[in-house]
Design an enzyme around this catalytic site. Structure first.
Site, PDB file in Angstrom:
ATOM      1  N   ARG A  59       0.831  -1.204   0.000  1.00  0.00           N
ATOM      2  CA  ARG A  59       0.000   0.000   0.000  1.00  0.00           C
ATOM      3  C   ARG A  59       0.871   1.261   0.000  1.00  0.00           C
ATOM      4  NH1 ARG A  59      -3.567   2.373   4.366  1.00  0.00           N
ATOM      5  NH2 ARG A  59      -5.175   3.526   3.236  1.00  0.00           N
ATOM      6  N   HIS A  63       0.561   4.335  -2.698  1.00  0.00           N
ATOM      7  CA  HIS A  63       0.324   5.723  -2.263  1.00  0.00           C
ATOM      8  C   HIS A  63       1.480   6.624  -2.663  1.00  0.00           C
ATOM      9  CE1 HIS A  63      -3.243   5.645   0.665  1.00  0.00           C
ATOM     10  NE2 HIS A  63      -3.257   4.488   0.021  1.00  0.00           N
ATOM     11  N   VAL A  67       1.271   9.979  -5.838  1.00  0.00           N
ATOM     12  CA  VAL A  67       1.469  11.372  -5.428  1.00  0.00           C
ATOM     13  C   VAL A  67       2.908  11.766  -5.751  1.00  0.00           C
ATOM     14  CG1 VAL A  67       1.378  13.024  -3.526  1.00  0.00           C
ATOM     15  CG2 VAL A  67      -0.240  11.113  -3.584  1.00  0.00           C
ATOM     16  N   GLY A  69       4.748  10.788  -8.063  1.00  0.00           N
ATOM     17  CA  GLY A  69       5.535   9.724  -8.676  1.00  0.00           C
ATOM     18  C   GLY A  69       6.224   8.822  -7.662  1.00  0.00           C
ATOM     19  N   ASN A  90      -3.275   9.518   4.086  1.00  0.00           N
ATOM     20  CA  ASN A  90      -2.112   8.671   4.361  1.00  0.00           C
ATOM     21  C   ASN A  90      -1.952   8.298   5.833  1.00  0.00           C
ATOM     22  OD1 ASN A  90      -1.152   8.325   1.754  1.00  0.00           O
ATOM     23  ND2 ASN A  90       0.077  10.197   1.799  1.00  0.00           N
ATOM     24  N   HIS A 190      -6.248  -5.699  -2.858  1.00  0.00           N
ATOM     25  CA  HIS A 190      -7.193  -5.755  -1.736  1.00  0.00           C
ATOM     26  C   HIS A 190      -7.450  -7.192  -1.293  1.00  0.00           C
ATOM     27  CE1 HIS A 190      -9.042  -1.484  -2.483  1.00  0.00           C
ATOM     28  NE2 HIS A 190      -7.805  -1.453  -2.058  1.00  0.00           N
ATOM     29  N   ASP A 250      -3.995 -13.920  -3.963  1.00  0.00           N
ATOM     30  CA  ASP A 250      -4.647 -14.809  -4.919  1.00  0.00           C
ATOM     31  C   ASP A 250      -5.780 -14.060  -5.623  1.00  0.00           C
ATOM     32  OD1 ASP A 250      -6.692 -14.640  -3.025  1.00  0.00           O
ATOM     33  OD2 ASP A 250      -6.233 -16.573  -2.118  1.00  0.00           O
TER      34      ASP A 250
END
Length: 323
Positions: A59, A63, A67, A69, A90, A190, A250
């Site tokens: 994650r 993130h 923002v 790059g 954030n 996710h 998966d």
């Protein structure tokens, strides 16, 4: 002769004009040949201490890239509380992701000091956590430099919202040269990690005047969510985003979407919108199709807004720009 020179010049202009042309897989082959093994070992060690290492690092990479790059600007700490990591979007980034990169950087710098950027270490660590969770391996392009700017004010409007529609998701990903298929594949991350209840509570308690519960939610799943996240729940409570295999990378995330078990509106819309439904159905049925698309999308994500040469630096401390 002159014509050949002009063609060569045009090729050079095209190559240097594209951010993606500036990264290469073997960037550190002579300056730090063992960098990938060192990072992988540091990530494995961190994982042995806490599973959160995996979703937190993945994650953090996402993130960071969306923002300014892929430049490790999300790693920076500010004494004034106004760096990227301090932006509201954030604040939920788990500390274990930051710590994974810091520990890997220390291990790399013990062998190759001031050679490898924090941005490249984050990109490698993001690949490594996917593999360690059972996901696909892929080669990581390297050569990024670390960003010189990290401002909380630059974050707003650059990260997807859990209530986004398909068109809003596509527009945001397109800004970063990512296609709809890339977006759907990256959403598959996710399959790992967790979310705080307030990020989806509206789907359980205040969806609309006629239906407090989002009718697209599987009824049994909605009840599970209500049990885990009652109305006035402690804001620190979090639940798994994939209720079936939360610790395995998966394609079950897509099978969940088909069953009405997408946690966010922006998850479920991928199946409910006819423009994206075929891709979700394909990924739900074929783990190979998903793995291939995810690896491609991660490589493309890693090219977003990269800094090279004098555009950036090599930080010795990933949390401090001036280092």
């Amino acid at each position: 002769m002159e014509r050949g020179y002009i063609v060569l010049l045009m090729v050079l202009i095209i190559a240097t004009g594209r951010g993606e042309g500036q990264l290469v897989e073997n960037f550190y082959s002579s300056s730090c040949p063992n960098v990938e093994g060192i990072v992988r070992q540091a990530v494995s060690t961190k994982l042995s201490q806490t599973f959160t290492t995996i979703p937190a690092t993945l994650r953090l990479f996402f993130h960071d890239c969306f923002v300014t790059g892929c430049d490790a600007s999300t790693m920076v700490s500010s004494p004034n509380g106004d760096a990227e990591k301090d932006a509201p979007d954030n604040l939920s980034l788990a500390g274990d992701g930051f710590d994974t990169v810091v520990k890997a950087k220390q291990a790399v710098d013990a062998v190759c000091p001031k050679v490898v950027s924090c941005a490249d270490i984050l990109a490698l660590a993001a690949r490594d956590v996917v593999v360690l969770a059972g996901g696909p391996s892929f080669n990581v392009e390297l050569g990024r430099r670390d960003g010189m700017v990290s401002k909380a004010s630059l974050v707003k409007g650059n990260l997807p919202d859990p209530e986004f529609t398909l068109s809003q998701l596509n527009a945001m990903f397109a800004k970063n040269n990512l296609s709809q298929i890339d977006m759907i594949a990256l959403s598959g991350a996710h399959t790992l990690g967790f979310s705080h209840c307030n990020r989806f509570a509206n789907r359980l308690y205040s969806f609309s005047s006629s239906s407090p519960v989002d009718p697209s939610l599987n009824a049994e799943y909605a009840q599970q969510l209500m049990n885990a996240c009652p109305k006035d729940v402690d804001p620190s409570i979090a639940i798994d985003m994939d209720p079936v295999t939360p610790r395995t990378f998966d394609n079950v995330y897509y099978q969940n979407l088909v069953s009405g078990k997408g946690l966010f509106t922006s998850d479920e819309v991928l199946f409910s919108d006819p423009a994206s439904q075929p891709t979700v159905s394909d990924f739900a049925q074929s783990s190979g199709d998903f793995s291939g698309a995810f690896a491609t999308a991660m490589r493309k994500l890693g090219r977003v807004g990269v800094k090279t040469g004098s555009q950036g630096s090599i930080r010795t401390d990933c949390t401090v720009i001036s280092s």
